[in-house]
Write a protein that holds these residues in place. Structure first.
Motif, short mmCIF file in Angstrom:
data_model
loop_
_atom_site.label_atom_id
_atom_site.label_comp_id
_atom_site.label_asym_id
_atom_site.label_seq_id
_atom_site.Cartn_x
_atom_site.Cartn_y
_atom_site.Cartn_z
N ASN A 156 0.80 -1.23 0.00
CA ASN A 156 0.00 0.00 0.00
C ASN A 156 0.83 1.27 0.00
N LEU A 157 1.87 1.28 -0.82
CA LEU A 157 2.59 2.54 -1.01
C LEU A 157 1.82 3.38 -2.02
N VAL A 158 2.02 4.69 -1.94
CA VAL A 158 1.48 5.56 -2.98
C VAL A 158 2.39 5.38 -4.19
N LYS A 159 1.85 4.80 -5.25
CA LYS A 159 2.71 4.29 -6.32
C LYS A 159 3.40 5.38 -7.12
N ARG A 160 2.72 6.52 -7.28
CA ARG A 160 3.26 7.52 -8.20
C ARG A 160 4.15 8.56 -7.55
N ARG A 169 8.21 3.61 6.36
CA ARG A 169 7.10 4.55 6.58
C ARG A 169 6.54 4.38 7.99
N GLY A 197 -6.43 0.49 -0.53
CA GLY A 197 -5.32 0.18 0.36
C GLY A 197 -4.44 1.39 0.62
N GLN A 198 -4.25 2.21 -0.41
CA GLN A 198 -3.39 3.39 -0.22
C GLN A 198 -4.03 4.39 0.73
N ALA A 244 -3.57 2.99 4.15
CA ALA A 244 -2.19 3.17 4.59
C ALA A 244 -2.00 4.57 5.18
N PHE A 265 -2.59 12.39 -0.65
CA PHE A 265 -1.62 11.33 -0.95
C PHE A 265 -2.26 9.99 -1.28
N PRO A 308 -3.01 11.21 -6.20
CA PRO A 308 -2.07 10.65 -7.17
C PRO A 308 -2.67 9.52 -8.00
#
Lengths: 264, 267
Positions: free
Chosen positions: A102-106, A171, B171-172, B175, B189, B193
């Protein structure tokens, strides 16, 4: 069964889960009066088949999901009764690591780690990705802690799965938490990457004193890494003991008939 | 799950009734189609009889008028600018509406319903009607046309943006929540994005549509090349009409090229 043994110990409990239950509106009991506690520096692993309620338990602890009854205490203070800013403060103390990273991909790895520090940042400037030098420094140190200092500027979606999970751990560390909740952190990783991630989590507990509560569905991994194993079956805590104390019969109680398969 | 499996679909008497109803429905639809063709006086014969006139009209358009090229070029630019300004205003209004109207992140039920209603309302009314109203309100020219484009675009952009937001990887968002971030930070965030490429792509697509629409809006006096087209048609200046049609064709092709190249670069 072994719960009573722990009661006598004179260590301070970092996390206390008391009779936590979750019942879905359709009547399904996801959790039934689960009680346990975790101490600083302890690597506690929750095992159980998929669907047993491990994930729900984890999510009820930091309130990504709401429990129906029971209480969660972090450092002695109730988490279950909090709202808004108080809840955000409490969440900051519990870094959460997800199965799907679940990282912010961009955005870059470093910016992802900075997300862990946002609770202490001015809201508006952080939304426009203006971060102070100190914040960036802290985030970089967290990335270095997981061995990815050289990937700081790289976009998150260009990293491998294992690297993404380590950024996710960085994180969580950036939150300056007192504990880490890891929900199936290696289920989406190859064995090599899984080892690096599990080693990192264990050293955070054993060397740096974080309490780590980690869901795993593979017993062999639990056996290799855990200080303590908690077993969940159909929403009930059916096992709680130090790793060395557990025999195959006890593990079978968690897994039922498929225990032998799971052990292999 | 230990509970019993839900019942199988019911069989027996109700099955044949359902089939009969289905058949009746098909017959009704067929009858309506036939009646509709009669009502619109659909006739291949009449069309065939009209063909010589059509050929004659096209013949009278040649050669295209070169005298009006400067005027038409200016009007084309106006059309292009109406579409750009109208689309940007629509996008600026649609983004906040979409965030309120996306089911997965809507902050309140009341705001959700209000913003949904605005989106549905602007979608339900054709842009030509908005143009007629705004021409009546602020007079002839590109301004009422731009307003009409802006307002009528909200319906589509707001809906598409909201759908893009509803499709994000949640999920983001979780998070960000798990770090204790403020709801605005979570939005900036965890959501923004993920939807930015879709929002830009859809906005370009709408710009493309608005170019075409602004030609039509000109016909009711709302400025641009459409207004020029109307004038030339009324004065039977068919060579001018052809020049205008060529310009419209070129603008639309050019806009398509530009928007698809921007879109490619984003993906």
């Amino acid at each position: 069964m072994l719960k009573s043994e722990r009661k006598g110990e004179s260590v301070t409990e970092l996390l206390e889960v008391q009779k936590l239950s979750k019942v879905y509106p359709n009547g399904t009991r996801a959790l039934s009066e689960v009680s346990f506690s975790v101490t600083p520096g302890e690597f506690a692993v929750i095992v159980g088949r998929s669907g047993a309620g491990k994930s729900t338990l984890m999510r009820c602890i930091n309130r990504l999901a709401e429990s129906t009854s029971g209480e969660v205490l972090l450092e002695g203070g109730s988490v279950t009764g909090l709202s808004n800013n108080d809840l955000r403060r409490a969440r900051k103390k519990m870094g959460f690591v997800f199965q799907q990273f679940n990282l912010v991909k961009r955005i870059s790895a470093l910016q992802n780690v900075l997300c862990g520090r946002m609770v202490d940042m001015p809201v508006l400037t952080s939304c426009f990705r203006r971060f102070s030098k100190q914040e960036r420094q802290v985030a970089l140190e967290c990335l270095e802690r997981v061995g990815l200092g050289d990937k700081a500027a790289q976009r998150a979606d260009t990293l491998s799965g294992g690297q993404q999970q380590r950024v996710a751990i960085a994180r969580a560390l950036a939150q300056r938490p007192s504990m880490i909740l890891a929900d199936e952190p290696v289920a989406s990783l190859d064995p090599e990457s899984a080892k690096v991630v599990m080693d990192t989590l264990r050293s955070l507990a054993n060397e740096e004193g974080y309490a780590v509560l980690c869901n795993l569905h593979q017993v062999n991994l639990a056996d290799r890494y855990a200080d303590r194993i908690l077993g969940i079956r159909e929403g009930e805590l059916v096992l709680d003991g130090k790793k060395g104390d557990l025999g195959s019969a006890e593990i079978e109680s968690v897994y039922g008939a498929e225990a032998q398969e799971a052990l292999r | 799950m230990s509970s019993k499996s839900p019942g199988l679909p019911k069989t027996g008497g109700s099955g044949s009734l359902r089939r009969a109803l289905k058949f009746l429905g098909l017959v009704l639809i067929g009858a309506f189609l036939v009646q509709s063709m009669l009502a619109v006086q659909f006739s291949p014969v009449v069309f065939a009889q009209g063909l010589p006139d059509l050929v004659n009209l096209v013949g009278r358009m040649f050669p295209p008028s070169l005298e009006v090229v400067p005027d038409v070029a200016l009007a084309s630019l106006e059309t292009l600018q109406m579409a750009v300004v109208g689309t940007i205003i629509a996008a600026l209004l649609s983004v906040p509406l979409a965030f309120l109207a996306a089911q997965n992140i809507a902050p309140s039920a009341i705001l959700y319903h209000v913003s949904r209603s605005i989106i549905i309302f602007t979608r339900a009314i054709p842009d030509l009607i908005f143009a007629l109203i705004f021409v009546a309100a602020v007079g002839l020219g590109p301004f009422p046309g731009t307003l009409a484009l802006a307002i009528s675009s909200i319906g589509m952009l707001g809906k598409l943006y909201a759908e893009a937001i509803e499709e994000i990887d949640f999920g983001q968002v979780e998070a960000l929540r798990s770090t204790g971030s403020h709801p605005l930070q979570t939005l900036a965030f965890g959501v923004v994005p993920q939807v930015t490429p879709a929002i830009i792509g859809m906005t370009l697509y709408r710009w493309d549509i608005n170019i075409r629409n602004s030609v039509v809006l000109g016909l009711v006096g709302a400025g641009g090349i459409g207004f020029q087209l109307l004038t030339s048609m009324r004065l039977f200046q068919y060579p001018e009409v052809l020049t205008i049609i060529i310009f419209v064709f070129v603008i639309i092709l050019a806009v398509e090229r530009v928007s698809s190249s921007i879109r490619e670069r984003l993906i």
